[in-house]
Design a protein around this motif. Structure first.
Motif, mmCIF file in Angstrom:
data_model
loop_
_atom_site.group_PDB
_atom_site.id
_atom_site.type_symbol
_atom_site.label_atom_id
_atom_site.label_comp_id
_atom_site.label_asym_id
_atom_site.label_seq_id
_atom_site.Cartn_x
_atom_site.Cartn_y
_atom_site.Cartn_z
ATOM 1 N N MET A 80 0.852 -1.191 0.000
ATOM 2 C CA MET A 80 0.000 0.000 0.000
ATOM 3 C C MET A 80 0.887 1.239 0.000
ATOM 4 N N GLN A 81 0.751 2.068 -1.013
ATOM 5 C CA GLN A 81 1.579 3.255 -1.122
ATOM 6 C C GLN A 81 0.847 4.466 -0.554
ATOM 7 N N GLU A 82 1.126 4.780 0.708
ATOM 8 C CA GLU A 82 0.490 5.941 1.333
ATOM 9 C C GLU A 82 1.481 7.103 1.337
ATOM 10 N N ASN A 83 1.091 8.201 0.718
ATOM 11 C CA ASN A 83 1.970 9.363 0.650
ATOM 12 C C ASN A 83 1.483 10.458 1.590
ATOM 13 N N ILE A 84 2.425 11.244 2.056
ATOM 14 C CA ILE A 84 2.116 12.352 2.950
ATOM 15 C C ILE A 84 2.466 13.659 2.251
ATOM 16 N N THR A 85 1.504 14.566 2.219
ATOM 17 C CA THR A 85 1.712 15.878 1.596
ATOM 18 C C THR A 85 1.279 16.954 2.574
ATOM 19 N N SER A 86 2.139 17.893 2.825
ATOM 20 C CA SER A 86 1.783 18.963 3.758
ATOM 21 C C SER A 86 1.019 20.074 3.031
ATOM 22 N N TYR A 87 0.232 20.825 3.794
ATOM 23 C CA TYR A 87 -0.426 22.013 3.235
ATOM 24 C C TYR A 87 -0.558 23.056 4.336
ATOM 25 N N ASP A 88 -0.853 24.271 3.912
ATOM 26 C CA ASP A 88 -0.895 25.416 4.829
ATOM 27 C C ASP A 88 -2.304 25.567 5.400
ATOM 28 N N THR A 89 -2.451 25.303 6.695
ATOM 29 C CA THR A 89 -3.782 25.391 7.313
ATOM 30 C C THR A 89 -4.222 26.834 7.535
ATOM 31 N N ASN A 90 -3.340 27.797 7.282
ATOM 32 C CA ASN A 90 -3.730 29.197 7.427
ATOM 33 C C ASN A 90 -4.523 29.700 6.224
ATOM 34 N N LYS A 91 -4.485 28.945 5.144
ATOM 35 C CA LYS A 91 -5.225 29.359 3.952
ATOM 36 C C LYS A 91 -6.656 28.852 4.024
ATOM 37 N N HIS A 92 -7.522 29.470 3.244
ATOM 38 C CA HIS A 92 -8.945 29.133 3.301
ATOM 39 C C HIS A 92 -9.260 27.787 2.651
ATOM 40 N N HIS A 93 -8.382 27.342 1.771
ATOM 41 C CA HIS A 93 -8.584 26.065 1.094
ATOM 42 C C HIS A 93 -7.309 25.245 1.191
ATOM 43 N N ILE A 94 -7.419 24.010 0.734
ATOM 44 C CA ILE A 94 -6.238 23.150 0.747
ATOM 45 C C ILE A 94 -5.485 23.352 -0.565
ATOM 46 N N HIS A 95 -4.412 24.106 -0.478
ATOM 47 C CA HIS A 95 -3.587 24.395 -1.651
ATOM 48 C C HIS A 95 -2.524 23.312 -1.794
ATOM 49 N N ILE A 96 -2.431 22.753 -2.976
ATOM 50 C CA ILE A 96 -1.387 21.768 -3.239
ATOM 51 C C ILE A 96 -0.674 22.158 -4.537
ATOM 52 N N ASP A 97 0.542 21.727 -4.652
ATOM 53 C CA ASP A 97 1.320 22.006 -5.852
ATOM 54 C C ASP A 97 1.590 20.686 -6.562
ATOM 55 N N MET A 98 1.454 20.688 -7.852
ATOM 56 C CA MET A 98 1.603 19.439 -8.611
ATOM 57 C C MET A 98 2.580 19.628 -9.761
ATOM 58 N N ILE A 99 2.946 18.528 -10.371
ATOM 59 C CA ILE A 99 3.868 18.564 -11.504
ATOM 60 C C ILE A 99 3.146 18.042 -12.740
ATOM 61 N N VAL A 100 3.210 18.809 -13.798
ATOM 62 C CA VAL A 100 2.700 18.373 -15.097
ATOM 63 C C VAL A 100 3.906 18.220 -16.019
ATOM 64 N N THR A 101 3.998 17.086 -16.673
ATOM 65 C CA THR A 101 5.139 16.826 -17.558
ATOM 66 C C THR A 101 4.666 16.774 -19.001
ATOM 67 N N ASN A 102 5.346 17.503 -19.870
ATOM 68 C CA ASN A 102 4.925 17.497 -21.273
ATOM 69 C C ASN A 102 5.628 16.351 -22.019
ATOM 70 N N PRO A 103 5.239 16.096 -23.271
ATOM 71 C CA PRO A 103 5.825 14.955 -23.995
ATOM 72 C C PRO A 103 7.332 15.040 -24.172
ATOM 73 N N LYS A 104 7.894 16.232 -24.075
ATOM 74 C CA LYS A 104 9.351 16.375 -24.192
ATOM 75 C C LYS A 104 10.059 16.107 -22.867
ATOM 76 N N GLY A 105 9.271 15.870 -21.831
ATOM 77 C CA GLY A 105 9.871 15.590 -20.534
ATOM 78 C C GLY A 105 10.119 16.817 -19.679
ATOM 79 N N ILE A 106 9.611 17.967 -20.121
ATOM 80 C CA ILE A 106 9.779 19.191 -19.327
ATOM 81 C C ILE A 106 8.735 19.211 -18.212
ATOM 82 N N ASN A 107 9.203 19.459 -16.998
ATOM 83 C CA ASN A 107 8.307 19.505 -15.839
ATOM 84 C C ASN A 107 7.839 20.941 -15.558
#
Lengths: 80, 139
Positions: free
Chosen positions: B1-28
């Motif tokens: 079971m792969q359980e991941n932990i991601t932190s977020y800022d509880t001072n903000k009104h919503h749960i803000h997360i940052d993600m990575i999108v990779t294009n076909p050339k491999g640029i992140n």
């Protein structure tokens, strides 16, 4: 503008602006730690205009988000 | 079971997360988003998708209709998106016009919640995420 800055410094130097950041470093949760600000502006259109930088890029806004949920947004604009 | 932990800022009104999108050339690309159970599916801003070459142009029709800025007007399959350390290949998302004042380029919607068990530990400001298909498996 090629000096590496921390995210905290970016927020201080470019308040309420959109940033295009290269040579960036993320923490374990993917949050921006530092990078080089290549473009900045209060207008999103100006920062996102082409050409792209053709290298890894982080997109960030240094201000507070006004997002209040899609339902609230629709209600404000009388869509619901 | 792969359980991941991601932190977020509880001072903000919503749960803000940052993600990575990779294009076909491999640029992140590192993208800021919000976890939003009010969004049926994950959406990305047309600003981001045009800049990164995933779509050619923004829809001007959407811009011309006051109050309909959030209207989803297209679909696109992103080759690789990493959310909360989970890499999702060929992720179909909506193309939307986002209000610039939102300060984000993505809304992570219910389609993510259908793929992952998401536990919000608010007191500690962390998200625990596990792929649904791996629940019950020993790690």
């Amino acid at each position: 503008m090629d000096k590496k800055m921390t995210w905290s410094d970016m927020k201080t130097k470019f308040p309420d602006e959109w940033l295009l950041i290269t040579d960036f470093k993320l923490d374990k949760s993917g949050h921006l730690v530092a990078g080089v600000v290549e473009r900045h502006s209060r207008k999103k259109d100006e920062v996102y205009q082409l050409p792209a930088l053709n290298k890894p890029t982080a997109f960030r806004y240094t201000g507070e988000s006004t997002f209040s949920g899609l339902r609230d947004h629709a209600r404000e604009h009388n869509i619901l | 079971m792969q359980e991941n932990i991601t932190s977020y800022d509880t001072n903000k009104h919503h749960i803000h997360i940052d993600m990575i999108v990779t294009n076909p050339k491999g640029i992140n690309y590192s993208v800021a988003g919000i976890l939003d159970t009010g969004a049926p599916r994950t959406e990305f801003s047309d600003h981001f998708l045009v800049h990164t070459g995933f779509i050619e142009t923004k829809s001007e029709k959407v811009n011309l209709k006051p109050g309909l800025q959030t209207q989803k007007y297209g679909k696109i399959t992103l080759p690789s998106v990493t959310i909360c350390h989970h890499k999702i290949n060929f992720f179909e998302v909506f193309v939307s016009h986002f209000e610039p004042s939102w300060g984000i380029d993505a809304l992570v919607g219910l389609d993510f919640f259908r793929r992952f068990r998401v536990t919000i530990d608010y007191s500690n400001g962390i998200l625990l995420t596990t792929p649904i298909g791996t629940l019950g498996q020993n790690s």
